[in-house]
Design a protein around this motif. Structure first.
Motif, PDB file in Angstrom:
ATOM      1  N   ALA A 237      26.279 -54.827  72.077  1.00 33.67           N
ATOM      2  CA  ALA A 237      25.835 -53.822  73.189  1.00 33.67           C
ATOM      3  C   ALA A 237      26.131 -51.964  72.978  1.00 33.67           C
ATOM      4  N   ALA A 238      27.349 -51.622  72.099  1.00 32.39           N
ATOM      5  CA  ALA A 238      27.150 -50.354  71.087  1.00 32.39           C
ATOM      6  C   ALA A 238      25.964 -50.230  70.622  1.00 32.39           C
ATOM      7  N   LYS A 239      25.229 -50.953  69.562  1.00 35.15           N
ATOM      8  CA  LYS A 239      24.243 -51.073  68.742  1.00 35.15           C
ATOM      9  C   LYS A 239      23.336 -51.084  69.727  1.00 35.15           C
ATOM     10  N   GLY A 240      22.993 -51.931  70.472  1.00 35.57           N
ATOM     11  CA  GLY A 240      21.408 -52.417  70.848  1.00 35.57           C
ATOM     12  C   GLY A 240      21.214 -53.477  70.146  1.00 35.57           C
ATOM     13  N   THR A 241      22.020 -54.571  69.125  1.00 32.98           N
ATOM     14  CA  THR A 241      21.096 -55.378  68.205  1.00 32.98           C
ATOM     15  C   THR A 241      21.987 -56.354  68.777  1.00 32.98           C
ATOM     16  N   PHE A 242      20.091 -57.807  68.151  1.00 33.33           N
ATOM     17  CA  PHE A 242      20.737 -59.146  69.153  1.00 33.33           C
ATOM     18  C   PHE A 242      20.528 -59.483  67.396  1.00 33.33           C
ATOM     19  N   ILE A 243      22.097 -61.333  67.311  1.00 30.32           N
ATOM     20  CA  ILE A 243      21.501 -61.347  65.821  1.00 30.32           C
ATOM     21  C   ILE A 243      22.020 -62.602  66.063  1.00 30.32           C
ATOM     22  N   LEU A 244      20.646 -63.757  65.548  1.00 27.31           N
ATOM     23  CA  LEU A 244      21.138 -65.053  65.634  1.00 27.31           C
ATOM     24  C   LEU A 244      21.809 -65.585  65.079  1.00 27.31           C
ATOM     25  N   CYS A 245      22.837 -66.102  64.986  1.00 29.56           N
ATOM     26  CA  CYS A 245      23.382 -67.180  63.633  1.00 29.56           C
ATOM     27  C   CYS A 245      23.762 -68.368  63.386  1.00 29.56           C
ATOM     28  N   GLU A 246      23.023 -69.097  62.668  1.00 33.32           N
ATOM     29  CA  GLU A 246      23.142 -70.783  62.651  1.00 33.32           C
ATOM     30  C   GLU A 246      24.648 -71.157  61.971  1.00 33.32           C
ATOM     31  N   TRP A 247      25.442 -72.188  62.887  1.00 40.14           N
ATOM     32  CA  TRP A 247      26.595 -72.627  61.858  1.00 40.14           C
ATOM     33  C   TRP A 247      26.445 -73.488  60.643  1.00 40.14           C
ATOM     34  N   LYS A 248      27.070 -73.804  60.016  1.00 42.09           N
ATOM     35  CA  LYS A 248      27.063 -75.017  58.833  1.00 42.09           C
ATOM     36  C   LYS A 248      27.778 -75.035  57.863  1.00 42.09           C
ATOM     37  N   ARG A 249      29.137 -76.874  58.300  1.00 43.19           N
ATOM     38  CA  ARG A 249      29.461 -76.900  57.649  1.00 43.19           C
ATOM     39  C   ARG A 249      28.925 -78.231  56.517  1.00 43.19           C
ATOM     40  N   TYR A 250      29.313 -78.241  55.648  1.00 41.94           N
ATOM     41  CA  TYR A 250      28.850 -79.857  54.278  1.00 41.94           C
ATOM     42  C   TYR A 250      30.396 -79.770  53.654  1.00 41.94           C
ATOM     43  N   PRO A 251      29.929 -80.978  53.311  1.00 39.54           N
ATOM     44  CA  PRO A 251      31.442 -81.875  52.485  1.00 39.54           C
ATOM     45  C   PRO A 251      31.359 -81.218  50.920  1.00 39.54           C
ATOM     46  N   SER A 252      30.740 -80.754  50.821  1.00 35.05           N
ATOM     47  CA  SER A 252      30.562 -80.030  49.277  1.00 35.05           C
ATOM     48  C   SER A 252      30.513 -78.733  49.317  1.00 35.05           C
ATOM     49  N   PRO A 253      30.843 -77.499  48.199  1.00 37.04           N
ATOM     50  CA  PRO A 253      30.712 -76.468  48.586  1.00 37.04           C
ATOM     51  C   PRO A 253      28.928 -76.235  48.043  1.00 37.04           C
ATOM     52  N   VAL A 254      28.295 -75.689  48.021  1.00 37.04           N
ATOM     53  CA  VAL A 254      26.562 -74.960  48.459  1.00 37.04           C
ATOM     54  C   VAL A 254      27.031 -74.363  46.694  1.00 37.04           C
ATOM     55  N   ALA A 255      25.521 -74.836  46.154  1.00 39.05           N
ATOM     56  CA  ALA A 255      25.612 -74.143  44.700  1.00 39.05           C
ATOM     57  C   ALA A 255      24.295 -73.746  44.853  1.00 39.05           C
TER      58      ALA A 255
ATOM     59  N   LEU B 165      23.795 -78.265  47.293  1.00 42.14           N
ATOM     60  CA  LEU B 165      25.358 -78.757  46.886  1.00 42.14           C
ATOM     61  C   LEU B 165      25.633 -79.004  45.706  1.00 42.14           C
ATOM     62  N   LYS B 166      27.299 -78.544  45.707  1.00 39.67           N
ATOM     63  CA  LYS B 166      28.087 -78.804  44.211  1.00 39.67           C
ATOM     64  C   LYS B 166      27.952 -79.922  43.597  1.00 39.67           C
ATOM     65  N   ASN B 167      27.700 -81.148  44.778  1.00 42.08           N
ATOM     66  CA  ASN B 167      27.777 -82.615  44.592  1.00 42.08           C
ATOM     67  C   ASN B 167      26.318 -83.237  44.116  1.00 42.08           C
ATOM     68  N   GLY B 168      26.263 -82.016  43.979  1.00 45.56           N
ATOM     69  CA  GLY B 168      23.841 -82.786  43.339  1.00 45.56           C
ATOM     70  C   GLY B 168      23.170 -83.107  45.056  1.00 45.56           C
ATOM     71  N   ALA B 169      24.126 -83.185  45.850  1.00 41.08           N
ATOM     72  CA  ALA B 169      22.769 -83.727  47.120  1.00 41.08           C
ATOM     73  C   ALA B 169      22.099 -82.364  47.588  1.00 41.08           C
ATOM     74  N   SER B 170      21.004 -82.851  47.696  1.00 37.21           N
ATOM     75  CA  SER B 170      19.951 -81.566  49.056  1.00 37.21           C
ATOM     76  C   SER B 170      20.506 -81.784  50.249  1.00 37.21           C
ATOM     77  N   VAL B 171      19.987 -80.774  51.096  1.00 34.79           N
ATOM     78  CA  VAL B 171      20.376 -80.858  52.569  1.00 34.79           C
ATOM     79  C   VAL B 171      19.771 -79.649  53.468  1.00 34.79           C
ATOM     80  N   PRO B 172      19.250 -80.072  54.613  1.00 32.90           N
ATOM     81  CA  PRO B 172      17.780 -79.529  54.617  1.00 32.90           C
ATOM     82  C   PRO B 172      17.698 -78.164  54.664  1.00 32.90           C
ATOM     83  N   ASN B 173      16.832 -76.642  54.915  1.00 31.56           N
ATOM     84  CA  ASN B 173      17.349 -75.811  54.384  1.00 31.56           C
ATOM     85  C   ASN B 173      17.698 -75.117  55.722  1.00 31.56           C
ATOM     86  N   PRO B 174      19.161 -74.570  56.250  1.00 31.21           N
ATOM     87  CA  PRO B 174      19.082 -73.756  57.698  1.00 31.21           C
ATOM     88  C   PRO B 174      18.365 -72.727  57.475  1.00 31.21           C
ATOM     89  N   LEU B 175      18.370 -72.411  57.193  1.00 27.85           N
ATOM     90  CA  LEU B 175      17.112 -70.401  57.287  1.00 27.85           C
ATOM     91  C   LEU B 175      15.587 -71.143  58.005  1.00 27.85           C
TER      92      LEU B 175
END
Length: 395
Positions: A55-73, A84-94
């Motif tokens: 409300a001070a800057k007048g900015t809206f920010i949209l944020c998607e939260w994602k948790r994965y079973p392995s670190p993101v490579a 992911l670092k375990n070799g899996a590919s996941v849908p792009n949250p962007l």
């Protein structure tokens, strides 16, 4: 941070530890709407994890939260999956947040713009998009992003929310903040608590207030202040030699205490004095521990309440009050198991603690202690028993 939780009972509830951390990092100029359901004309119904409004800057920010079973490579721009670092590919949250953005823009450019920002062009109502994932770290490879940003810590996310400017600031006068908050909460299916209304300058007439509900809200707000104070006393303040916070326990009624003593005397009649004394002390210790824990629980969870999110906040306050009560340590720490047995009746409807809190109750209790700045650990030999590195002293 002013928090507007979803009013959809089927919506995912954010982890209390994350909400608490955001409240610590952001001031009341930032409004956070969680688990929004956006029903915009011309767009599919969108489920939005977080929508922030500064409300001070007048900015809206949209944020998607994602948790994965392995670190993101590797973080890729739209058009390619994340690896992911375990070799899996996941849908792009962007790509997911980009689809949500279209629905959010339609809502903001409609009644919100007409009512509060009529002089602002349509293109100016374009929220910043981002993704938060705790599995993104310093070793993650980032492809250059055309739009938005990816965060791996809440601290980095909060810094952007607090400081990101807007080319055409969407700011309203102080007396219009509450109406704007109510409209946004309505459009994004979120609730506006009495505490938030008061902070935004709106106090409902007493004739329209549910007295019982308002008294519960006041108790929860006081509990939240005690929780914050406990963290301040147990963290940096400890180095200054300030006393440890011990919340007061109401004294037992004299008549009740006299009755218990009389019963104990009757039971011990005819027994050796040593045995009577030892048995009475053991009984009183058990009763006192149970009663003191029960007093903390009943102070913050007085009656059943259908709003589970509200009760989770009260659950945290009750636990921290018990954990900082010197009389409950008994040399071995505080029993999360006893705490769980006393609070379970307040969480009806078959809700398990793991489903409600996202983890087991002892693990959650330990996390809340760390969040409050307390140096706590599980007892190595007694399951469900949590100890403090420096237990509070009895007053």
């Amino acid at each position: 941070m002013l928090y507007f939780p979803s009013r959809n009972t089927a919506a995912h509830v954010p982890a209390l530890v994350d909400v608490t951390r955001l409240r610590q990092l952001l001031d009341n100029d930032v409004w956070a709407f969680s688990n929004c359901r956006v029903d915009a004309v011309g767009s599919p119904v969108a489920e939005v994890d977080w929508l922030f409004y500064n409300a001070a800057k007048g900015t809206f920010i949209l944020c998607e939260w994602k948790r994965y079973p392995s670190p993101v490579a590797q973080v890729a721009d739209t058009g390619a999956p994340w690896i992911l670092k375990n070799g899996a590919s996941v849908p792009n949250p962007l790509e997911q947040v980009a689809r949500q953005l279209e629905a959010v823009r339609r809502v903001l450019r409609g009644s919100v713009r007409d009512t509060f920002f009529p002089d602002v062009g349509l293109l100016a109502l374009n929220p910043f998009q981002c993704v938060y994932s705790p599995q993104v770290d310093a070793t993650t490879l980032h492809e250059r992003l055309r739009f938005g940003k990816v965060f791996g810590t809440l601290d980095d996310l909060a810094l952007t929310v607090a400081t990101r400017p807007c080319p055409a600031p969407l700011v309203v006068p102080d007396d219009a903040r509450l109406p704007l908050a109510e409209m946004l909460a309505d459009l994004f299916r979120c609730t506006v608590s009495q505490g938030v209304r008061r902070k935004l300058g709106g106090v409902a007439p007493l004739t329209e207030v549910n007295a019982d509900q308002r008294m519960r809200d006041i108790h929860l707000e006081i509990a939240a202040l005690h929780t914050e104070l406990a963290g301040l006393l147990h963290a940096p303040a400890r180095r200054r030699g300030l006393p440890v916070l011990v919340l007061p326990i109401p004294a037992e009624p004299v008549a009740k205490r006299a009755t218990e003593v009389k019963k104990a005397s009757a039971v011990g009649a005819g027994m050796p004095k040593t045995a009577v004394k030892q048995g009475t002390q053991a009984t009183e210790a058990r009763v006192t521990t149970h009663q003191r824990m029960k007093q903390h629980v009943e102070r913050f969870l007085p009656v059943p309440d259908p709003k589970q999110g509200t009760k989770v906040g009260a659950l945290k306050s009750a636990w921290l009050a018990a954990l900082t009560d010197a009389e409950l340590h008994q040399g071995e720490g505080v029993s999360a198991a006893l705490f769980g047995s006393l609070v379970r009746p307040h969480f009806g409807g078959g809700n398990s603690f793991k489903k409600l809190l996202g983890t087991s109750l002892p693990a959650w209790c330990l996390a809340q202690a760390h969040e409050a700045g307390l140096k706590a650990s599980m007892h190595p030999r007694i399951p469900g028993q949590i100890r403090l590195a420096k237990p509070p002293r009895a007053s």
